[in-house]
Scaffold this motif. Structure first.
Motif, PDB file in Angstrom:
ATOM      1  N   ARG A 129      42.071  33.335  28.794  1.00  0.00           N
ATOM      2  CA  ARG A 129      41.945  31.945  29.247  1.00  0.00           C
ATOM      3  C   ARG A 129      41.742  31.914  30.755  1.00  0.00           C
ATOM      4  O   ARG A 129      40.846  31.242  31.257  1.00  0.00           O
ATOM      5  CB  ARG A 129      43.201  31.157  28.866  1.00  0.00           C
ATOM      6  CG  ARG A 129      43.217  29.716  29.342  1.00  0.00           C
ATOM      7  CD  ARG A 129      44.322  28.929  28.655  1.00  0.00           C
ATOM      8  NE  ARG A 129      45.585  29.660  28.575  1.00  0.00           N
ATOM      9  CZ  ARG A 129      46.505  29.639  29.541  1.00  0.00           C
ATOM     10  NH1 ARG A 129      46.296  28.947  30.645  1.00  0.00           N
ATOM     11  NH2 ARG A 129      47.630  30.317  29.398  1.00  0.00           N
ATOM     12  N   LEU A 130      42.539  32.707  31.475  1.00  0.00           N
ATOM     13  CA  LEU A 130      42.426  32.674  32.942  1.00  0.00           C
ATOM     14  C   LEU A 130      41.198  33.453  33.423  1.00  0.00           C
ATOM     15  O   LEU A 130      40.818  33.374  34.577  1.00  0.00           O
ATOM     16  CB  LEU A 130      43.698  33.232  33.588  1.00  0.00           C
ATOM     17  CG  LEU A 130      44.982  32.461  33.256  1.00  0.00           C
ATOM     18  CD1 LEU A 130      46.114  32.889  34.188  1.00  0.00           C
ATOM     19  CD2 LEU A 130      44.782  30.962  33.337  1.00  0.00           C
ATOM     20  N   ASN A 131      40.599  34.245  32.512  1.00  0.00           N
ATOM     21  CA  ASN A 131      39.359  34.947  32.861  1.00  0.00           C
ATOM     22  C   ASN A 131      38.139  34.167  32.421  1.00  0.00           C
ATOM     23  O   ASN A 131      37.005  34.622  32.562  1.00  0.00           O
ATOM     24  CB  ASN A 131      39.332  36.342  32.224  1.00  0.00           C
ATOM     25  CG  ASN A 131      39.845  37.400  33.184  1.00  0.00           C
ATOM     26  OD1 ASN A 131      39.628  37.293  34.392  1.00  0.00           O
ATOM     27  ND2 ASN A 131      40.563  38.385  32.661  1.00  0.00           N
ATOM     28  N   GLY A 132      38.356  33.012  31.778  1.00  0.00           N
ATOM     29  CA  GLY A 132      37.229  32.200  31.322  1.00  0.00           C
ATOM     30  C   GLY A 132      36.577  32.754  30.061  1.00  0.00           C
ATOM     31  O   GLY A 132      35.422  32.472  29.776  1.00  0.00           O
TER      32      GLY A 132
ATOM     33  N   GLY B 119      53.572  37.315  27.213  1.00  0.00           N
ATOM     34  CA  GLY B 119      52.139  37.537  27.362  1.00  0.00           C
ATOM     35  C   GLY B 119      51.486  36.566  28.323  1.00  0.00           C
ATOM     36  O   GLY B 119      50.333  36.757  28.712  1.00  0.00           O
TER      37      GLY B 119
ATOM     38  N   HIS C 287      46.178  34.604  26.638  1.00  0.00           N
ATOM     39  CA  HIS C 287      46.507  34.075  27.972  1.00  0.00           C
ATOM     40  C   HIS C 287      45.585  34.676  29.034  1.00  0.00           C
ATOM     41  O   HIS C 287      45.021  33.961  29.863  1.00  0.00           O
ATOM     42  CB  HIS C 287      47.970  34.375  28.307  1.00  0.00           C
ATOM     43  CG  HIS C 287      48.947  33.516  27.579  1.00  0.00           C
ATOM     44  ND1 HIS C 287      49.039  32.163  27.774  1.00  0.00           N
ATOM     45  CD2 HIS C 287      49.882  33.822  26.638  1.00  0.00           C
ATOM     46  CE1 HIS C 287      49.990  31.661  26.987  1.00  0.00           C
ATOM     47  NE2 HIS C 287      50.511  32.653  26.289  1.00  0.00           N
ATOM     48  N   ALA C 288      45.421  35.992  28.980  1.00  0.00           N
ATOM     49  CA  ALA C 288      44.586  36.649  29.995  1.00  0.00           C
ATOM     50  C   ALA C 288      43.149  36.158  29.896  1.00  0.00           C
ATOM     51  O   ALA C 288      42.511  35.839  30.901  1.00  0.00           O
ATOM     52  CB  ALA C 288      44.645  38.161  29.815  1.00  0.00           C
TER      53      ALA C 288
ATOM     54  N   GLN D 261      48.766  37.442  21.918  1.00  0.00           N
ATOM     55  CA  GLN D 261      49.000  36.257  22.749  1.00  0.00           C
ATOM     56  C   GLN D 261      48.785  36.608  24.215  1.00  0.00           C
ATOM     57  O   GLN D 261      48.241  35.827  24.984  1.00  0.00           O
ATOM     58  CB  GLN D 261      50.388  35.687  22.487  1.00  0.00           C
ATOM     59  CG  GLN D 261      50.425  34.974  21.137  1.00  0.00           C
ATOM     60  CD  GLN D 261      51.722  34.262  20.858  1.00  0.00           C
ATOM     61  OE1 GLN D 261      52.755  34.614  21.431  1.00  0.00           O
ATOM     62  NE2 GLN D 261      51.686  33.277  19.976  1.00  0.00           N
ATOM     63  N   ARG D 262      49.156  37.845  24.566  1.00  0.00           N
ATOM     64  CA  ARG D 262      48.865  38.288  25.934  1.00  0.00           C
ATOM     65  C   ARG D 262      47.356  38.265  26.172  1.00  0.00           C
ATOM     66  O   ARG D 262      46.888  37.799  27.223  1.00  0.00           O
ATOM     67  CB  ARG D 262      49.426  39.700  26.143  1.00  0.00           C
ATOM     68  CG  ARG D 262      49.192  40.260  27.525  1.00  0.00           C
ATOM     69  CD  ARG D 262      49.768  41.656  27.652  1.00  0.00           C
ATOM     70  NE  ARG D 262      49.336  42.299  28.892  1.00  0.00           N
ATOM     71  CZ  ARG D 262      49.440  43.616  29.122  1.00  0.00           C
ATOM     72  NH1 ARG D 262      49.980  44.402  28.197  1.00  0.00           N
ATOM     73  NH2 ARG D 262      49.025  44.140  30.258  1.00  0.00           N
TER      74      ARG D 262
ATOM     75  N   ILE E  39      38.541  29.839  37.980  1.00  0.00           N
ATOM     76  CA  ILE E  39      38.439  30.903  36.974  1.00  0.00           C
ATOM     77  C   ILE E  39      37.224  31.754  37.280  1.00  0.00           C
ATOM     78  O   ILE E  39      36.206  31.205  37.702  1.00  0.00           O
ATOM     79  CB  ILE E  39      38.343  30.266  35.566  1.00  0.00           C
ATOM     80  CG1 ILE E  39      39.748  29.876  35.111  1.00  0.00           C
ATOM     81  CG2 ILE E  39      37.653  31.172  34.573  1.00  0.00           C
ATOM     82  CD1 ILE E  39      39.798  28.973  33.919  1.00  0.00           C
TER      83      ILE E  39
ATOM     84  N   LEU F 261      41.410  42.585  27.160  1.00  0.00           N
ATOM     85  CA  LEU F 261      42.591  42.236  27.943  1.00  0.00           C
ATOM     86  C   LEU F 261      42.360  42.353  29.443  1.00  0.00           C
ATOM     87  O   LEU F 261      42.575  41.410  30.197  1.00  0.00           O
ATOM     88  CB  LEU F 261      43.757  43.134  27.528  1.00  0.00           C
ATOM     89  CG  LEU F 261      45.056  42.907  28.284  1.00  0.00           C
ATOM     90  CD1 LEU F 261      45.576  41.509  28.037  1.00  0.00           C
ATOM     91  CD2 LEU F 261      46.091  43.945  27.874  1.00  0.00           C
ATOM     92  N   PHE F 262      41.895  43.498  29.879  1.00  0.00           N
ATOM     93  CA  PHE F 262      41.836  43.753  31.317  1.00  0.00           C
ATOM     94  C   PHE F 262      40.657  43.034  31.963  1.00  0.00           C
ATOM     95  O   PHE F 262      39.595  42.879  31.346  1.00  0.00           O
ATOM     96  CB  PHE F 262      41.755  45.249  31.605  1.00  0.00           C
ATOM     97  CG  PHE F 262      43.036  45.972  31.307  1.00  0.00           C
ATOM     98  CD1 PHE F 262      44.239  45.513  31.825  1.00  0.00           C
ATOM     99  CD2 PHE F 262      43.053  47.086  30.490  1.00  0.00           C
ATOM    100  CE1 PHE F 262      45.422  46.178  31.556  1.00  0.00           C
ATOM    101  CE2 PHE F 262      44.236  47.750  30.212  1.00  0.00           C
ATOM    102  CZ  PHE F 262      45.428  47.295  30.751  1.00  0.00           C
ATOM    103  N   ASP F 263      40.830  42.622  33.190  1.00  0.00           N
ATOM    104  CA  ASP F 263      39.787  41.896  33.904  1.00  0.00           C
ATOM    105  C   ASP F 263      38.474  42.679  33.877  1.00  0.00           C
ATOM    106  O   ASP F 263      37.409  42.125  33.622  1.00  0.00           O
ATOM    107  CB  ASP F 263      40.197  41.666  35.366  1.00  0.00           C
ATOM    108  CG  ASP F 263      41.565  41.014  35.472  1.00  0.00           C
ATOM    109  OD1 ASP F 263      42.112  40.634  34.418  1.00  0.00           O
ATOM    110  OD2 ASP F 263      42.089  40.918  36.598  1.00  0.00           O
TER     111      ASP F 263
END
Lengths: 986, 416, 181, 111
Positions: free
Chosen positions: B138-141, A909, B135-136, B131-132, A920, B84-86
């Motif tokens: 986190r990187l998307n703020g 993941g 993670h996603a 968890q995916r 970010i 999940l998705f941006d």
């Protein structure tokens, strides 16, 4: 005998004394009492505190409409029931009741300071404040509000009691066993069809229970009731259910009945059913729910001692309890007179009957004079006195302007009657406004149902009986000696000299909604009853507005200046009265909540210390830890053992579908992306399935048993939806095909044998199959026998090792497994679970649908274009695969990843980027789908879907973690034995 | 009149007789610069932002019933953005940013309670999927963190994490900025603030037709209160979108399903947060009043009846009692149904339509409430600029032709 | 342990008014036939295939039930298996149809006694009165989360089948009902 | 919980035995049509549905019963089934639907 118990009155058994406690104080009641009637018999009216202002409250009613007298019934740890109506809780020896929403105690409640400041908490006040400073909301205001919230105590432990649910059927379901319901049952019983008669109370009879003076066809009501119920009890086709509430009326005459089995039982045993949900499908539903008396909305109408006139009548008639020594009656409806007469005839002094109306029926006046009761016409109560119990009231006569103080320790009020349309409304039956009754009554039905008696607006016992008999298919008309039920006047506001802002005239008692709150809502623009209700919370308390909805509607419509029909009625929704979660849950908790499907080999795995993981409804052996091993150690060992020598794996959960018929291959061609026509008999092929959207839906190995017979396997979790997908297309799109589907998932136990010694292991047990590499090549299957039982033996491998999948009839599965395991000791055979299976297949780059693909990945994205036939003119998903975005450049594609630090195992993941230092939100290329430590390779391996992945071979990408950035190289997703030589060990 | 403790005090002294009408009920004018069809939180919010942010104040909101009477007042008020998705994360996080402080902006307390939303994982596959997400996000703020079963229990004490349950808790994803709000207040607060800015809120005014000029562009709507002209029409009608779009000759990739919810009797505070479980299809929180608020998935069939079946209620309650056996003795007080419009990829459609001057905000399925301010702002932006903002640009109609779907549910995938 | 259904029936399910028993080994087949061929296939196979949907026939240790418009299930004593295998092999050769051996897919329960219908109605929504569900009626339906085959073999006895892995679930359900009432 | 008349079992059975299967009479384009049709038309076939407010032609699957798919006319506002009919039959005409509605009403009255 307690002060207010009237000997010789009521249906209670005064000889059977029952001890119980309320707020720790001991009380005595008698058999047949409710907590409310017993407390009243002890002269105790104060039973609760209101929700918002914590005002002291006594009982308003005598039944399920009660908004005030809410108690917690304590049967010990986990068995405290909050918000129980004291008016419906039968007492039993040792019952422990606690009042609610007060501290430190009911008589002195700190929370009552709200009341002192109530002027600052009008309807919707919370919308208008608590906003500044902003930070205060989280830290100060909301915690404060939440601490005030709630009525009864929150649970302190799991409820140890058990619940039940069952289905039932009948031709006629009769809800409510008052005169109407009983008469209906008597008539309907004759035709022999199944009848269910339910009543929410402990005794059937409804209003007959509290009107002993009534005579039906010359017989005392009590006697008539007794004989009628006897007759019904005798009739085989009639089922009588008491303590059972019809909580909801659903589509097509499906009705939920909640039966309370042990609520009235002393020390009810844990482990026996406490409540049961009866889900009844009825041919016809007869609703005889009766009506509910309406309070009058006047200043101080919530003082303990002020109650509905009919309630006092019930306490006297049913429980033999007088509600006071000196009682004032305040009414706008004739029916209150009969209540007053009953009370007076029981030697309770009536201070006066205060009637809002100027003209009153002669017979009522006469009845009053006979009893020496003073009737004050065209008057109203404008004040009540007393703190925890009413002491006196002020009577105001607008014409003369006179105000007189009247001593009384109880006030009986009646503002008319509201038919109970709750279930009718659940069933979406129509309703219409009846101006004379000033109430909504039933209109056209939506289901096969009928309302009778008071809930149909036909008040009075004779009317109810006759209507009931008619509804039951009879035509008897009953005669009684009752005084005409009469009519009333519905007033939105009563005469008063006080400024409305100075008054506390309650409409919704529990939620402390006053007349002025409703006017405020309207003046602020909330003009529909839905808005008024939501803004003031009127009718949203645990009594669901049974006593307040219509009064609120009256007040609102006057304030809006529109007729009531225009202001509307809030629709009733299930449940009719609050219903225990456990009752809806029934038996379905824990292991009965959902089946846990276990394979034939599961018992062996359990006996051999397997750790399990849930997959769909199945539980599968996850890994087999040895003493002191964690998962990683166990998996490492299992992987090594399998690659080195021999592993045994239970694959029984794989879905299996037998596709049979002359058009089987044609059908397979449509369902799977692969071509099937040329697959030879006894050949196997990996099949890939899409839905019409073109994304990977499922996969599995398919064996061709015969020209017209395929043995299809699916993923474990996918089996049911793949079967549905196939049936759907077969029946709705391709009905012309001669092919049939049969699920055989559970017909076969499947034992996967993998490793260099696989062939050696099974050889001695196999009959009728030549196992030699040349005559039984990889990706073919044979039929024969193993361990003496029939088998479909597949030579396939999901590990890259020499492998066989042994299908045997399920009930033989364990025997075959144990036989092979025993023999396997020679080769240090190692049982392995799903985790090792995942690692072994990942080392070979085989995908797991649902893990490496996620419903947005096509076969091409997964690097499996080879599985998509170019020749076939049609298969499900073909057209979509040609859509622009599915053929576009730079789609996310499945690749392998090798971390620079070979010891570093990526997190599944984890997201992948090019530049880890970008701000970010980052531009994410994709994510890690599978990641393991590979014991065989002595390093970590991973698979990932990455934007334009196929063109990034050799590139190094970054995986930013919270504490560090991990670098990994893009590689082909085949890490172990890329040439596949290990399949061919001889 | 500005709402505050002071104004509350002042009005108390005058017997609360001087409070002004919150949102005057207007009769429609002949023409507006923009019309919003649908008086829910989304529609009222769009009108508010048109006036507040994009300078279009000659706006009418047309509501067939009473404002906030649809899904706005029928949902379980959950607010979160850990998608999940941006595209989704951006849309929902825009909403959450606006939620924060919206009460102050509107001068109307919406009781936005950042109590945290905890999504439970019950099997290995859930764990991987969440968890995916973490993670996603986190990187998307987007804040979203992973909790062990013990941490879940610590955060939500009533939760049962014993491994022998049918659906054992294997962990959870927690978003702290997420929570709940008072649903009715959202509609009322937007309505009041919008009226202040000159927006006409017209209730009991059902749209029965959409008039288009020779070139096919919209020029107004036929309503129960007569014809109203406008060259810009934003439709925000949730479950009734298909019906309204039909009036403009458009057929939409939407199906309307009933969604059930229920509350318990109020009890003293016990649930500190919102808990969701996809595996058992249920979610729960406790309201400021003390009621346990419980929701679940949609019915299987399309319907406009708002009438829920018993077996679904049984399942919802059984599901909650499976992860919270401690609630088994509580009692259901009220249940109700809403109508949610669902798209093929279960993500919304917010943007332009093939008809000039006709804009749409629909397809929110079960996720509409949490998006209210974001969706409203995006619809307003699109109406004002005749072009989508970059946040709602991906949520266009064309994606169903090209195939660039935003399928969160598919990405959550399925057990293997 | 050669033949193992892995289901044990607790004592509580063996009472006067209600007995639940696990059936031993059976031969089972799923037949999918074209209606035009049914009579011919009956002749060829000797099976008493009922003509009416939801009908069942009980020959000597062979039961045939029609579950769908083109679907029958045959449940027989294992001694019949060789014979049936042969007969049905011939049928599938001579006719356009589907014959699938599902002997081990299912497990069968016998539920008998005055309370039998009551027990089944705990999880089965069908009306089990003799009028609506007469002796000989056979349907595929539900018991809570389990798909079941239900045949009424007598006024007070039923033959219930489910897929193997649902057996323990039904057993546990029955036991819970009996021990908590 | 609905009671749904299965046209194959020819009796009413409880809803939980059935699965809803979407709008009825949606015919999958042939291979030839697919290869010729535009992406717009294809997406219309895949995604655009009537979502009708009122009487709706839809498919149900008697999956926990006789395992057959069939068609139904159901009013999506009242949730009342007007009629059900076998898979493969052409869409019902207004006349047929109206007739079914009337017989249904008659049955109600007589019971």
């Amino acid at each position: 005998m307690s002060a207010f118990r009237k000997t010789g009155r009521g249906r209670v058994d005064a000889s059977k004394v029952i001890n119980f406690t309320f707020d720790g104080k001991s009380y005595q009641g008698v058999q047949g009492d409710t907590v409310a009637s017993a407390l009243l018999a002890n002269g105790n009216h104060l039973m609760g505190r209101s929700f918002k202002y914590h005002r002291p409250r006594g009982v308003l009613g005598a039944g399920w409409e009660e908004p005030n007298a809410l108690i917690a019934v304590d049967r010990g740890k986990g068995r405290v029931t909050p918000n129980v109506r004291a008016t419906t809780q039968e007492i039993y020896e040792g019952l422990k009741a606690e009042s609610q929403n007060r501290s430190p105690n009911l008589k002195f409640d700190m929370g009552a300071f709200n009341n002192a400041f109530s002027m600052f908490f009008p309807a919707g006040f919370y919308n208008k404040t608590f906003m500044w400073p902003k930070s205060f909301w989280d830290k100060v205001y909301e915690p404060f509000i939440r601490n005030m919230a709630g009525l009864g105590p929150a649970p302190d432990a799991d409820d140890p009691d058990v619940y039940a649910s069952v289905y039932g059927h009948c031709e006629t379901l009769i809800i409510g066993a008052g005169p109407a319901g009983i008469a209906a049952a008597l008539a309907a019983a004759k035709n022999g069809e199944r009848i269910i008669l339910v009543d929410e109370n402990a005794q059937m009879g409804g209003s007959l229970l509290s009107t002993p003076s009534i005579e039906i066809d010359g017989k005392p009501a009590g006697k008539w009731l007794e004989t009628s119920l006897k007759a019904l009890a005798k009739a085989e086709n009639v089922t009588l259910m008491t303590r059972t509430t019809a909580t909801g009326y659903y589509h097509d005459n499906f009705v939920a009945l909640a039966e309370r089995i042990t609520h009235h039982v002393p020390n009810a045993e844990i482990g026996k059913v406490r409540e049961a949900l009866h889900r009844i499908r009825a041919g016809k539903v007869i609703l005889a729910q009766g009506g509910i008396e309406r309070p009058l909305v006047f200043n101080g109408n919530d003082r303990p001692g002020v109650m509905l006139a009919s309630a006092a009548q019930t306490y006297l008639g049913e429980y033999g309890v007088a509600v006071g020594n000196e009682v004032a009656v305040f009414t706008s409806h004739d029916s209150a007179y009969q209540a007053a007469f009953d009370v007076a005839d029981a030697n309770t002094r009536i201070a006066a009957i205060i009637d809002v109306r100027g003209t009153i029926r002669d017979d009522l006046i006469m009845g009053a004079t006979e009893r020496g009761i003073k009737v004050i016409k065209s008057a109203a109560i404008t004040k009540t006195f007393g703190k925890l119990r009413v002491k006196a009231c002020e009577v105001y006569e607008p014409e003369s302007g006179n105000k007189t103080k009247l001593n009384c320790d109880a006030i009986l009020m009646s503002g008319g009657w509201t038919p109970s349309l709750h279930l009718w409304s659940h069933s979406k039956g129509g309703i219409k406004w009846d101006a004379d009754l000033a109430a909504y009554i039933p209109d056209a039905p939506n289901e096969n149902a009928v309302c009778i008696g008071a809930c149909n607006g036909d008040f009075g016992i004779a009317a109810a009986l006759s209507a009931g008999h008619k509804a039951g298919g009879g035509r008897k008309t009953y005669k009684t000696n009752e005084t005409d039920f009469g009519t009333g006047l519905v007033l939105s506001s009563l005469p008063s000299y006080l400024d409305s802002s100075k008054q506390k005239a309650f409409v919704d008692f529990q939620n402390d909604v006053t007349e002025k709150d409703i006017k405020l809502a309207v003046s602020e623009g909330f003009k529909s009853i839905e808005h008024v209700k939501r803004y003031t919370t009127n009718g949203m308390a645990t009594d669901q507005g049974k006593t307040s909805n219509l009064n609120a509607l009256e007040i609102a419509s006057k304030a809006v200046g529109k007729p009531i029909e225009k202001v509307g009625l809030t629709t009733f929704r299930p449940p009719y009265t609050p219903t225990t979660f456990g009752t809806f849950t029934g038996y379905r908790d824990n292991e009965l909540f959902d089946p846990t499907r276990k394979t034939p080999i599961d018992p062996w795995a359990e006996a051999n210390g397997a750790a399990f993981e849930p997959v769909g409804h199945w539980r599968r052996a996850w890994y087999f830890p040895k003493e002191g091993e964690d998962m990683h150690a166990a998996v490492a060992r299992e992987c090594k053992a399998t690659r080195d020598s021999l592993g045994i794996f239970d694959a029984s959960t794989l879905g299996k579908i037998e596709v049979v018929g002359p058009d089987a291959a044609k059908f397979m061609n449509l369902m799977y992306t692969n071509p099937w026509s040329k697959l030879p008999v006894l050949g196997c092929r990996y099949g890939l399935m899409c839905r019409e959207d073109g994304y990977i839906y499922d996969d599995g190995v398919v064996g061709r048993m015969a020209e017209d017979r395929f043995h299809v396997t699916t993923t474990t979790g996918g089996a049911p939806r793949v079967y549905r997908h196939m049936e759907d297309y077969l029946q709705t799109e391709f009905p012309e095909l001669d092919v049939w589907l049969t699920s055989t998932t559970e017909q076969w136990a499947v034992i996967a044998i993998n490793g260099p010694n696989a062939r050696k292991l099974i050889e001695p047990f196999v009959e009728g199959i030549d196992l030699s590499a040349d005559s039984f090549p990889h990706m073919t299957l044979r039929e024969g026998k193993i361990c003496g039982v029939p088998t479909r033996l597949f030579r396939v491998s999901f590990t890259g090792e020499l492998g066989f999948e042994i299908n045997v009839p399920a009930h033989y599965g364990r025997m075959v497994w144990e036989t092979l395991f025993e023999e396997g000791q020679k080769y240090d055979i190692c049982p392995y679970g799903t985790e090792t299976m995942h690692v072994l297949r990942a080392e070979k780059g085989f995908i797991i649908v649902g893990q490496d693909t996620d419903g947005t990945v096509t076969a091409h994205d997964a690097g499996m274009s080879w599985a998509v036939s170019k020749k076939k003119r049609d298969f499900v998903g073909k057209r979509s695969l040609a859509r622009p975005d599915l053929v576009a450049e730079g789609r996310k594609q499945l690749i392998g990843l090798l971390t620079e630090d070979s010891k570093e195992v990526l997190e599944e993941g984890a997201q992948i980027v090019e530049d880890p230092n970008q701000p970010i939100p980052m531009d994410m290329l994709g994510h890690v789908t599978s990641s393991y430590w590979s014991e065989s390779l002595g390093r970590s391996i991973a698979m990932a879907v990455v934007r334009d992945g196929f063109n990034r071979m050799g590139e190094t990408l970054n995986i930013p973690m919270p504490d560090k950035v991990i670098k990994a190289k893009v590689v082909k997703p085949v890490f172990y034995d890329p040439k596949g030589e290990r399949l061919n060990v001889v | 009149m500005k709402y505050s403790a002071i104004s509350l005090f002042a009005n108390a002294l005058s017997g609360h007789k001087k409070w002004p009408v919150q949102f005057p009920d207007k009769e429609p004018k002949k023409e507006y610069d923009a019309i919003i069809v649908g008086g829910g939180g989304h529609g009222l919010g769009a009108a508010y932002y048109l006036a507040k942010r994009y300078g279009i104040t000659n706006v009418a909101v047309l509501e067939k019933g009473w404002i906030g009477g649809g899904n706005t007042g029928r949902n379980t008020t959950i607010i979160r953005s850990n998608y999940l998705f941006d595209e989704s994360a951006a849309m929902y996080d825009h909403a959450v940013d606006l939620w924060d402080g919206l009460g102050q902006e509107l001068n109307y307390n919406l009781m936005f309670s950042k109590r945290g939303v905890l999504m439970l994982a019950h099997n290995v596959h859930d764990v991987q999927s969440f968890q995916r997400h973490v993670h996603a996000n986190r990187l998307n703020g987007v804040d979203n963190k992973w909790l062990s079963p013990e941490e879940c229990k610590a955060f939500c004490p009533p939760l049962d994490i014993s491994p022998h349950r049918r659906y054992p808790v294997m962990g959870g994803a927690l978003q702290m900025r997420a929570g709940t709000a008072r649903h009715d207040s959202v509609a009322w607060g937007y309505a009041r603030a919008a009226s202040k800015l000159g927006v006409d809120i017209i209730q009991n005014c059902k749209v029965i037709g959409i008039r288009r000029d020779a070139d096919g562009a919209v020029e107004g709507v036929e309503t129960e209160k007569g014809y109203i002209a406008s060259k810009k029409i934003g439709v925000s009608a949730a479950g009734n979108t298909s019906v309204v779009m039909e009036m403009a000759g458009l057929r939409f990739p939407l199906e309307s399903y009933p969604l059930q919810a229920l509350v318990s009797e109020p009890v003293k505070p016990i649930m500190p947060c919102v808990v969701m479980s996809n595996a058992v299809h249920a979610y729960i929180s406790q309201s400021d009043k003390g009621e346990l608020v419980i929701g679940a998935g949609t019915d299987q069939y399309t319907s406009y009846s708002q009438r829920g079946p018993l077996h679904l209620q049984e399942h919802n309650v059984a599901a909650i009692c499976e992860i919270f056996p401690i609630f088994k003795r509580q009692r259901m007080l009220r249940s109700w149904g809403g109508i949610v419009d669902v798209t093929p990829d279960r993500s919304p459609i917010v943007g332009k339509t093939p008809v000039k001057g006709l804009y749409v905000n629909c397809g929110w399925g079960t996720g509409g409430f949490k998006a209210t301010p974001g969706a409203a702002d995006m619809l307003a932006y699109t109406v004002a600029h005749d072009a989508p903002h970059k946040i709602n640009a991906p949520f266009n109609l064309d994606r169903f032709v090209g195939g660039r779907l935003i399928d969160e549910a598919a990405a959550a995938a399925v057990a293997h | 342990m050669l033949f193992d259904q892995a289901i044990d029936i607790p004592e509580c399910l063996n009472a006067e008014a209600l007995t639940v028993s696990l059936m031993g080994e059976k031969a089972r087949y799923s037949l999918r036939l074209k209606s035009a061929d049914v009579s011919a296939i009956k002749k060829a196979s000797g099976l008493k295939l009922p003509a009416k949907i939801m009908g069942a026939s009980h020959g000597k240790d062979v039961t045939c039930a029609k579950l769908g418009p083109d679907e029958w299930i045959v449940i027989a004593d294992p001694v019949q298996k060789p014979k049936l295998d042969k007969a049905l092999a011939k049928v599938s050769k001579d006719f356009t149809c589907s014959v699938t051996d599902i002997s081990h897919r299912n497990v069968g329960f016998g539920i008998t006694g005055a309370d039998a219908a009551k027990l089944i109605n705990v999880g089965c929504p069908l009306d089990l009165s003799l009028e609506k569900f007469p002796v000989g009626k056979a349907v595929r339906t539900l018991f809570e989360s389990a798909s079941i085959l239900l045949i009424r073999t007598d006024e007070q006895s039923f033959h219930m089948e489910c897929w193997r892995s649902f057996g323990p679930y039904l057993r546990d359900f029955f036991a819970r009902v009996v021990t908590t009432r | 919980m609905f009671e749904i008349h299965c046209p194959y079992c020819n009796e009413k059975r409880p809803e939980i035995e059935f699965a809803y299967a979407g709008e009825a009479h949606y015919v999958r384009p042939t291979a030839k049509e697919q290869s010729e049709m535009s992406d717009e038309d294809w997406s219309r076939y895949m995604f655009i549905r009537d979502n009708k407010r009122g009487e709706h032609a839809e498919r149900w699957w008697h999956n926990a019963g006789c395992n057959m798919f069939f068609n139904a006319i159901r009013n999506t506002v009242t949730d009342k089934f007007v009629m059900t009919y076998k898979m493969g039959l052409p869409p019902r005409t207004d006349k047929q639907i109206d007739a079914a509605r009337r017989t249904d009403a008659k049955e109600k009255a007589s019971s």
